[in-house]
Design an enzyme around this catalytic site. Structure first.
Site, mmCIF file in Angstrom:
data_model
loop_
_atom_site.group_PDB
_atom_site.id
_atom_site.type_symbol
_atom_site.label_atom_id
_atom_site.label_comp_id
_atom_site.label_asym_id
_atom_site.label_seq_id
_atom_site.Cartn_x
_atom_site.Cartn_y
_atom_site.Cartn_z
ATOM 1 N N ASN A 92 0.971 -1.206 0.097
ATOM 2 C CA ASN A 92 0.099 -0.011 0.002
ATOM 3 C C ASN A 92 1.001 1.267 -0.035
ATOM 4 O O ASN A 92 1.524 1.507 1.086
ATOM 5 C CB ASN A 92 -0.836 0.047 1.404
ATOM 6 C CG ASN A 92 -1.700 1.325 1.304
ATOM 7 O OD1 ASN A 92 -1.725 2.061 0.274
ATOM 8 N ND2 ASN A 92 -2.403 1.250 2.475
ATOM 9 N N TRP A 93 0.909 1.891 -1.100
ATOM 10 C CA TRP A 93 1.889 3.068 -1.280
ATOM 11 C C TRP A 93 1.327 4.241 -0.686
ATOM 12 O O TRP A 93 2.072 5.355 -0.599
ATOM 13 C CB TRP A 93 2.187 3.064 -2.703
ATOM 14 C CG TRP A 93 2.871 2.023 -3.389
ATOM 15 C CD1 TRP A 93 3.389 0.716 -2.809
ATOM 16 C CD2 TRP A 93 3.533 2.036 -4.658
ATOM 17 N NE1 TRP A 93 3.985 0.219 -3.409
ATOM 18 C CE2 TRP A 93 4.249 0.721 -4.962
ATOM 19 C CE3 TRP A 93 3.570 2.768 -5.843
ATOM 20 C CZ2 TRP A 93 4.789 0.212 -6.012
ATOM 21 C CZ3 TRP A 93 4.216 2.422 -6.839
ATOM 22 C CH2 TRP A 93 4.904 1.181 -7.043
ATOM 23 N N LYS A 94 0.077 4.231 -0.264
ATOM 24 C CA LYS A 94 -0.234 5.500 0.402
ATOM 25 C C LYS A 94 -0.212 6.664 -0.595
ATOM 26 O O LYS A 94 -0.213 6.607 -1.673
ATOM 27 C CB LYS A 94 0.114 5.622 1.884
ATOM 28 C CG LYS A 94 -0.154 4.432 2.622
ATOM 29 C CD LYS A 94 0.276 4.418 3.887
ATOM 30 C CE LYS A 94 -0.087 2.994 4.700
ATOM 31 N NZ LYS A 94 0.073 3.207 6.045
ATOM 32 N N GLU A 128 -4.762 -4.886 10.564
ATOM 33 C CA GLU A 128 -3.768 -3.961 10.901
ATOM 34 C C GLU A 128 -4.073 -3.056 12.185
ATOM 35 O O GLU A 128 -4.721 -2.097 12.266
ATOM 36 C CB GLU A 128 -3.650 -2.950 9.704
ATOM 37 C CG GLU A 128 -3.461 -3.459 8.333
ATOM 38 C CD GLU A 128 -3.081 -2.287 7.503
ATOM 39 O OE1 GLU A 128 -2.074 -2.774 6.772
ATOM 40 O OE2 GLU A 128 -3.754 -1.497 7.106
ATOM 41 N N GLU A 188 -6.522 4.730 8.146
ATOM 42 C CA GLU A 188 -6.135 6.105 7.797
ATOM 43 C C GLU A 188 -7.582 6.823 7.180
ATOM 44 O O GLU A 188 -7.644 7.787 7.148
ATOM 45 C CB GLU A 188 -4.953 6.119 6.886
ATOM 46 C CG GLU A 188 -3.630 5.866 7.648
ATOM 47 C CD GLU A 188 -2.613 5.332 6.770
ATOM 48 O OE1 GLU A 188 -2.545 5.288 5.594
ATOM 49 O OE2 GLU A 188 -1.874 4.825 7.384
ATOM 50 N N GLY A 227 3.135 -1.126 4.217
ATOM 51 C CA GLY A 227 3.358 0.403 3.868
ATOM 52 C C GLY A 227 4.535 0.615 3.655
ATOM 53 O O GLY A 227 5.163 0.417 2.362
ATOM 54 N N GLY A 228 5.151 1.330 4.464
ATOM 55 C CA GLY A 228 6.590 1.955 4.138
ATOM 56 C C GLY A 228 7.824 1.004 3.584
ATOM 57 O O GLY A 228 8.071 1.574 2.521
ATOM 58 N N SER A 283 4.100 -2.205 10.257
ATOM 59 C CA SER A 283 5.507 -2.205 10.243
ATOM 60 C C SER A 283 6.119 -3.539 10.032
ATOM 61 O O SER A 283 7.130 -4.217 10.541
ATOM 62 C CB SER A 283 6.035 -1.897 11.731
ATOM 63 O OG SER A 283 5.399 -0.476 12.192
ATOM 64 N N HIS A 330 -9.137 1.090 5.387
ATOM 65 C CA HIS A 330 -7.754 1.342 5.664
ATOM 66 C C HIS A 330 -8.127 2.132 7.223
ATOM 67 O O HIS A 330 -9.126 3.352 7.104
ATOM 68 C CB HIS A 330 -6.873 2.065 4.806
ATOM 69 C CG HIS A 330 -5.600 1.785 5.484
ATOM 70 N ND1 HIS A 330 -5.169 2.739 6.363
ATOM 71 C CD2 HIS A 330 -4.724 0.940 5.142
ATOM 72 C CE1 HIS A 330 -3.684 2.514 6.658
ATOM 73 N NE2 HIS A 330 -3.506 1.448 5.984
ATOM 74 N N GLY A 383 3.021 2.257 10.607
ATOM 75 C CA GLY A 383 3.823 3.418 10.439
ATOM 76 C C GLY A 383 4.562 3.782 11.832
ATOM 77 O O GLY A 383 5.389 4.685 11.800
HETATM 78 P P1 13P Z 1 3.508 0.346 7.636
HETATM 79 O O1 13P Z 1 3.923 -0.841 6.913
HETATM 80 O O2 13P Z 1 3.852 1.650 6.912
HETATM 81 O O3 13P Z 1 3.204 0.221 9.095
HETATM 82 O O4 13P Z 1 1.633 0.282 6.973
HETATM 83 C C1 13P Z 1 1.144 -0.542 7.171
HETATM 84 C C2 13P Z 1 -0.287 -0.105 6.254
HETATM 85 O O5 13P Z 1 -0.887 0.830 6.843
HETATM 86 C C3 13P Z 1 -0.490 -0.940 5.082
HETATM 87 O O6 13P Z 1 -1.950 -0.621 4.581
#
Ligand code: 13P
Length: 249
Positions: free
Chosen positions: A9-11, A166, A96, A233-234, A212, A94, A172
């Site tokens: 997920n590149w956000k 999640e 967020e 994510g990251g 993470s 998600h 993050g």
């Molecule tokens: P991180 O891997 O950056 O913690 O993010 C997880 C995430 O929200 C994937 O959707």
């Protein structure tokens, strides 16, 4: 047997040029794997990504969509529009989106219905906040999130659902749920689905862990029997790291 999946997920990251670069690095380095590999770039880069990955096994998925077919919803994108450019899977729920954009269970339920109506596949995200875990309320929260958005669905619809647990406190933050905490929650999720539906559906749905996940912890998390992969994510923004996580499965 349920599918194993590693999704990035590149956000809100990567320009057009950066997206092209990361995709070409990923394509070049992609290891042979039994797992499905997916990436979710931003809206403006979706079509380019679909075109760039035309002959690749990597699937391009969307980070979000609106529940309406079309109309006066400034800034939004519909299921039809996603499918029109070749996107067949969408992330819904998600944390967020829930926290920063006010997406409630009722809204998510409408999005799930709209995606299913279009025969899309849904990656449904959910998970508790830190206070919930501290107060021991995390199982109730997760059960409720599933119930509100998904438990009125027809049994057949579950073939189009992938779950992504999640925990918000692990997103993050660099703090990961331990493999045992992930396994415990994933087993609870299957138990909850067994009660609401049946064991077959519970055993066939893929449940990903997100929060993470890094090259250094992926293998241990993925080794747990009820963890079917990860939503990353990251670490999915760096080709070497994402590839290392794919290798870990
Ligand atoms: P991180 O891997 O950056 O913690 O993010 C997880 C995430 O929200 C994937 O959707």
């Amino acid at each position: 047997m349920r599918n194993q999946i590693v999704a990035g997920n590149w956000k809100m990251n990567k320009t057009h040029a950066e997206t092209e670069k990361l995709l070409s690095e990923l394509s070049a380095k992609l290891p042979n794997t039994h797992a499905e590999v997916m990436v979710a770039p931003t809206y403006v880069n979706l079509l380019g990504a679909v075109q760039e990955l035309e002959s690749s096994t990597i699937e391009v998925i969307a980070q979000n969509m609106h529940f309406a077919k079309n109309g006066a919803y400034t800034g939004e994108i519909s299921a039809d529009m996603l499918q029109d450019i070749g996107v067949e899977t969408v992330i819904i729920g998600h944390s967020e989106r829930r926290a920063y954009f006010g997406e409630t269970d009722a809204i998510l339920k409408k999005k799930v219905a709209a995606a299913l109506e279009n025969n899309m596949r849904i990656m449904f995200c959910f998970g508790e906040e830190l206070e919930d875990r501290k107060s021991g309320n995390h199982f109730n929260i997760v059960e409720n999130q599933l119930k509100e958005a998904l438990f009125e669905l027809e049994a057949e619809s579950w073939q189009r659902i992938v779950l992504a647990y999640e925990p918000v406190w692990a997103i993050g933050t660099g703090e990961t749920a331990s493999p045992e905490q992930a396994q415990e929650m994933h087993a609870f999720i299957r138990e909850t689905i067994t009660k609401a539906y049946n064991e077959t559906i519970a055993n066939e749905v893929s449940i990903l862990y997100g929060g993470s996940v890094k090259p250094g912890n992926a293998a241990e998390i993925f080794s747990k029997p009820d963890v079917d992969g990860g939503l990353i994510g990251g670490a999915s923004l760096v080709a070497e790291d994402f590839v290392a996580i794919i290798r870990a499965i």
